[in-house]
Design a protein around this motif. Structure first.
Motif, PDB file in Angstrom:
ATOM      1  N   ILE A 204       0.859  -1.190   0.000  1.00 20.03           N
ATOM      2  CA  ILE A 204       0.000   0.000   0.000  1.00 20.03           C
ATOM      3  C   ILE A 204       0.899   1.246   0.000  1.00 20.03           C
ATOM      4  N   THR A 256       8.890   3.762 -10.122  1.00 18.32           N
ATOM      5  CA  THR A 256       7.714   3.174 -10.745  1.00 18.32           C
ATOM      6  C   THR A 256       7.204   2.098  -9.798  1.00 18.32           C
ATOM      7  N   ASN A 260      -0.724  -2.951  -4.334  1.00 14.76           N
ATOM      8  CA  ASN A 260      -2.132  -3.375  -4.403  1.00 14.76           C
ATOM      9  C   ASN A 260      -3.059  -2.177  -4.294  1.00 14.76           C
ATOM     10  N   LEU A 261      -2.617  -1.189  -3.514  1.00 16.20           N
ATOM     11  CA  LEU A 261      -3.458   0.000  -3.300  1.00 16.20           C
ATOM     12  C   LEU A 261      -2.583   1.247  -3.321  1.00 16.20           C
ATOM     13  N   SER A 278       0.270   3.978 -12.557  1.00 17.37           N
ATOM     14  CA  SER A 278      -1.029   3.520 -13.059  1.00 17.37           C
ATOM     15  C   SER A 278      -1.124   1.997 -13.148  1.00 17.37           C
ATOM     16  N   SER A 279      -0.003   1.279 -12.960  1.00 18.04           N
ATOM     17  CA  SER A 279      -0.113  -0.184 -12.926  1.00 18.04           C
ATOM     18  C   SER A 279      -0.480  -0.699 -11.527  1.00 18.04           C
ATOM     19  N   SER A 280      -0.730   0.219 -10.587  1.00 13.36           N
ATOM     20  CA  SER A 280      -1.202  -0.199  -9.263  1.00 13.36           C
ATOM     21  C   SER A 280      -2.548  -0.910  -9.421  1.00 13.36           C
ATOM     22  N   LYS A 281      -2.811  -1.900  -8.558  1.00 15.09           N
ATOM     23  CA  LYS A 281      -4.017  -2.695  -8.769  1.00 15.09           C
ATOM     24  C   LYS A 281      -5.282  -1.899  -8.456  1.00 15.09           C
ATOM     25  N   VAL A 282      -5.281  -1.194  -7.320  1.00 13.46           N
ATOM     26  CA  VAL A 282      -6.420  -0.331  -6.986  1.00 13.46           C
ATOM     27  C   VAL A 282      -5.879   1.073  -6.722  1.00 13.46           C
ATOM     28  N   ILE A 283      -6.514   2.067  -7.363  1.00 16.77           N
ATOM     29  CA  ILE A 283      -6.060   3.451  -7.193  1.00 16.77           C
ATOM     30  C   ILE A 283      -7.188   4.275  -6.597  1.00 16.77           C
ATOM     31  N   VAL A 284      -6.870   4.989  -5.523  1.00 19.99           N
ATOM     32  CA  VAL A 284      -7.839   5.891  -4.908  1.00 19.99           C
ATOM     33  C   VAL A 284      -7.349   7.319  -5.098  1.00 19.99           C
ATOM     34  N   VAL A 297      -7.580   7.608 -14.005  1.00 17.48           N
ATOM     35  CA  VAL A 297      -6.970   6.295 -13.744  1.00 17.48           C
ATOM     36  C   VAL A 297      -7.446   5.711 -12.417  1.00 17.48           C
ATOM     37  N   ALA A 298      -8.206   6.505 -11.647  1.00 19.44           N
ATOM     38  CA  ALA A 298      -8.589   6.057 -10.310  1.00 19.44           C
ATOM     39  C   ALA A 298      -9.670   4.979 -10.373  1.00 19.44           C
ATOM     40  N   THR A 299      -9.538   3.971  -9.509  1.00 16.60           N
ATOM     41  CA  THR A 299     -10.588   2.966  -9.368  1.00 16.60           C
ATOM     42  C   THR A 299     -11.727   3.576  -8.550  1.00 16.60           C
ATOM     43  N   TYR A 300     -11.343   4.297  -7.486  1.00 20.69           N
ATOM     44  CA  TYR A 300     -12.328   4.961  -6.631  1.00 20.69           C
ATOM     45  C   TYR A 300     -11.866   6.388  -6.392  1.00 20.69           C
TER      46      TYR A 300
END
Lengths: 322, 250
Positions: A204, A256, A260-261, A278-284, A297-300
Motif C-alpha cells: 500500500i 515506478t 495493491n493499493l 497507473s499499474s497499481s491494482k487499486v487506485i484511490v 486512472v482512479a478505481t475509486y
C-alpha cells in the motif's frame, strides 16, 4: 546445453528479501515448461540458513557462498560468485529481483556472462521453449514484448508483481562456491531507521501532491500510511519544491510502483506521475478538482478537500482496526 | 581530470506515447526530445568535477541526428566537446549493443571518470552503466546520490532499501547519477554562444540487436472506468468500507 532456472536470492544481513520467493515461484513455474533443475544462488554473510526458506519452492540445488567477508553487497565480488554459480548450474534462465541490489548486479552479470538481459519484467511466458517477456517502457506508458536470444536468458522481475506460492517440500543439495578477493570495499552501510515499508516493495502506498499545501501538512499522509502499514510517496512537484525527499518520488523520473493499493492525496495526475503508478491494482484519488486527470486512472475517487477527507479516513480505519 | 559523460536524448516525460503502425516504435511527430533527466545530473557532476580539478568534459551521445540540439545544450552548460555516434531507432535497442558501441568510442579517449544517468527514462533498461564499466574493466558505483571526488578516488553514496551504501573506488571509475545528486545548472547566455563553437564530432554507426528481439510495443490495457464514491468527508466511510469489503486491499 543450458537447462533449468537459477534464482539469485537477495539477502542483506542474513535476512532474505521476500521478493526472492516471488522469483523462486516464477522459477518453479518456468522449470515445469522448460525442464532442467531449479537452483538458487545464495551469497552473503550468515546466509547458509536461508536455503531452508526455499524448501517449499521446489528447489533442487543451492549454490552457497557464506562468509563474513561478504557481509556487505559488493557488486564485483557478488557478480563473480553469481557467475560461478551460473557456470556450475548451466541454467538457461537466471532470475533476479529488480531491487537496488538486483538493478546493480543484473547488468554486471549479463555483461560478464555475455548474456541478454530484460530488466524490471512484469510478465513472463514460455513459447516454444523460449521465454517471452513483457516489460514496461516509458515508465509504463507502453509495454514492450521481447525475446532474449542468447543461450543464457537473464531477467529481473519487478517486486510485488509475481505472486509467491509455497508448495511441496524439497531438501536441496548444497554446493559451496569459491570466494574470490575483495577489490572495492563498501566502507559503510548506513541504515535509515524507518518504521514504514520501502516504496518499491510496499503493498500500500499513500502519496501526497501539491494539494497538500506545504511540507507541514504531510503528517496527514504519514498518519494515513501508518494506520494502513503503508509506504509514503510524493509527486515530482512537491519533491522539486523541497517539501519531500527525492527518495519518495513516484513517477517517470522517480520510482515506478505497482502496489495493491495506491492512494493519491492532492495529486492532480501529471502524465509523468501517472506513468509511474497507473499499474497499481487499486487506485484511490482524493482531490478537490473533479476534472483532475488522476480521476481518469482512479478505481475509486472522492471529490473533496483532503484536509477533511483524510482525517475522516484515518478515523474510520482506526475504528475498523480496533 | 578528463571526464566523459554518456548522454541520451529522450522523449520528454510529458510525452503522450503513441505507437507507430510498425508496432515496435513510437510516433515521433510532436514529441519533444530532451536530455535524459538522470544524464543532466551526470553532466552537472562532471562540470563540477572539472571546476574542482581542472581537465575537460566530453559528451558522448549515441542516437538520432536530432540529438544535436541537446548535445549543444550540454556544451552550453559547460562541457567542452562532444562525440555524437549517429544511429536512428536506437531508443529501445539492446543495452549490450549500445554498451559495445560506446565502449569502442571511449577506449580511444583518455578518461579518469565516466558519468552516466542511472537509467534512461524511455527504455528504462538500467543496464548501460554497469555493462560499459565491465567492458572497460573499471569499477562502477550506480545510482549515486552523493560523491566526494579526489584525483585518486571517488566515495559515493547510493540509496538502498531502508538505507544508504558508501562505496569508495579508485579512479578510473564510472558513476551513474540518481536524482538528488545535485541541482543541474541552467546554461548561461555566454555559455549558449560559446557552445556553438565547441567541437562536436559526428560519426555514423550501425547497430543490430544481438541479444534481444523486440516482438511488439503496445499501449497498456485501458483502465476500467473508475467510480466516484462521493463528495467530501461524508464519503470517507463508504470508501473505507469498499476498500475492505469489495476491493479487499486493506
Amino acid at each position: 546445453m543450458a537447462q533449468g532456472v537459477l534464482i539469485f536470492a537477495e539477502q542483506r544481513e542474513g535476512v532474505l528479501k521476500p521478493s526472492s520467493l516471488e522469483a523462486a515461484t516464477l522459477g518453479r513455474e518456468l522449470k515445469k515448461e522448460i525442464g532442467g533443475e531449479l537452483s538458487v544462488a545464495i551469497i552473503g554473510a550468515n546466509s547458509s540458513s536461508l536455503s531452508s526458506e526455499f524448501k517449499q519452492y521446489g528447489v533442487d540445488k543451492v549454490y552457497l557462498a557464506d562468509s563474513e567477508e561478504l557481509n556487505q553487497y559488493d557488486g564485483e565480488r557478488y557478480t563473480a560468485l553469481l557467475a560461478e554459480a551460473v557456470s556450475k548450474a548451466q541454467p538457461s534462465v537466471l532470475i533476479i529481483v529488480a531491487s537496488a541490489m538486483g538493478k546493480d548486479i543484473a547488468p554486471r552479470a549479463a555483461s560478464s556472462l555475455g548474456a541478454g538481459l530484460a530488466t524490471d519484467c512484469t510478465g513472463v511466458k514460455v513459447i516454444d521453449g523460449k521465454i517471452i517477456i513483457t516489460r514496461p517502457v516509458y515508465a509504463g506508458k507502453a509495454l514492450i514484448k521481447l525475446r532474449i536470444d542468447s543461450e543464457l536468458q537473464i531477467l529481473s522481475i519487478r517486486p510485488n508483481v509475481f505472486p509467491k506460492k509455497a508448495e511441496g517440500d524439497t531438501d536441496p543439495e548444497v554446493i559451496e562456491l569459491q570466494i574470490g578477493e575483495k577489490k572495492n570495499p563498501v566502507s559503510e552501510v548506513q541504515h535509515v531507521k524507518s518504521e514504514r515499508p520501502e516504496l518499491t516493495e510496499a503493498s500500500i502506498i499513500v502519496s501526497g501532491g501539491r494539494g497538500m499545501g506545504g511540507p507541514e501538512n504531510f503528517h496527514l499522509t504519514e498518519e494515513l500510511a501508518d494506520v494502513l502499514g503503508a509506504a509514503v510517496g510524493a509527486s515530482r512537484a512537491v519533491v522539486d519544491a523541497g517539501w519531500r525527499p527525492h527518495t519518495e518520488q513516484v513517477g517517470q523520473t522517480g520510482k515506478t510502483v505497482s502496489p495493491n493499493l495506491y492512494i493519491a492525496c492532492g495529486i492532480s495526475g501529471a502524465i509523468q506521475h501517472l506513468a509511474g503508478m497507473s499499474s497499481s491494482k487499486v487506485i484511490v484519488a482524493i482531490n478537490k478538482d473533479a476534472d483532475a486527470p488522476i480521476f481518469k486512472v482512479a478505481t475509486y475517487g472522492i471529490v473533496g478537500d483532503l484536509f477533511e477527507v483524510v482525517p475522516k479516513m484515518i478515523k474510520e480505519i482506526k475504528a475498523l482496526n480496533s | 581530470m578528463n571526464i566523459v559523460v554518456c548522454m541520451k536524448s529522450v522523449p520528454s516525460s510529458e510525452t503522450k506515447v503513441k505507437i507507430n503502425s510498425d508496432g515496435v516504435t513510437i510516433e515521433q511527430t510532436d514529441v519533444v526530445f530532451e536530455i535524459n533527466p538522470y544524464d543532466e545530473y551526470a553532466i552537472e557532476e562532471a562540470i563540477r568535477a572539472k571546476e574542482a580539478h581542472g581537465g575537460k568534459v566530453t559528451i558522448l551521445t549515441l542516437g538520432a541526428a536530432t540529438a544535436t540540439q541537446n548535445i549543444r545544450k550540454a556544451l552550453a552548460m559547460g562541457a567542452d566537446e562532444a562525440l555524437h555516434l549517429i544511429c536512428e531507432n536506437a531508443e529501445l535497442a539492446d543495452s549490450s549493443t549500445i554498451a559495445e558501441l560506446l565502449y569502442s568510442a571511449i577506449k580511444e579517449i583518455e578518461f579518469d571518470v565516466i558519468f552516466c544517468g542511472k537509467k534512461a527514462i524511455d527504455c528504462d533498461n538500467h543496464q548501460l552503466p554497469n555493462r560499459l564499466a565491465q567492458l572497460l574493466d573499471i569499477p562502477a558505483v550506480t545510482a549515486i546520490s552523493n560523491l566526494e571526488l579526489t584525483t585518486e578516488s571517488g566515495s559515493a553514496k547510493r540509496n538502498i532499501e531502508g538505507g544508504t551504501e558508501l562505496i569508495t573506488v579508485n579512479l578510473p571509475a564510472l558513476f551513474s547519477a540518481e536524482k538528488g545528486l545535485n541541482e543541474p545548472r541552467y546554461a548561461s547566455l555566454p555559455g549558449i554562444m560559446a557552445a556553438k563553437k565547441k567541437p562536436l564530432e559526428e560519426r555514423q554507426v550501425s547497430m543490430s540487436n544481438e541479444k534481444l528481439t523486440i516482438l511488439s510495443l503496445e499501449l497498456p490495457p485501458p483502465k476500467p472506468k473508475g467510480r466516484i464514491v462521493g463528495e467530501g468527508p461524508e464519503a470517507a466511510g463508504e470508501l473505507v468500507r469498499i476498500l475492505r469489503e469489495e476491493a479487499k486491499v486493506i
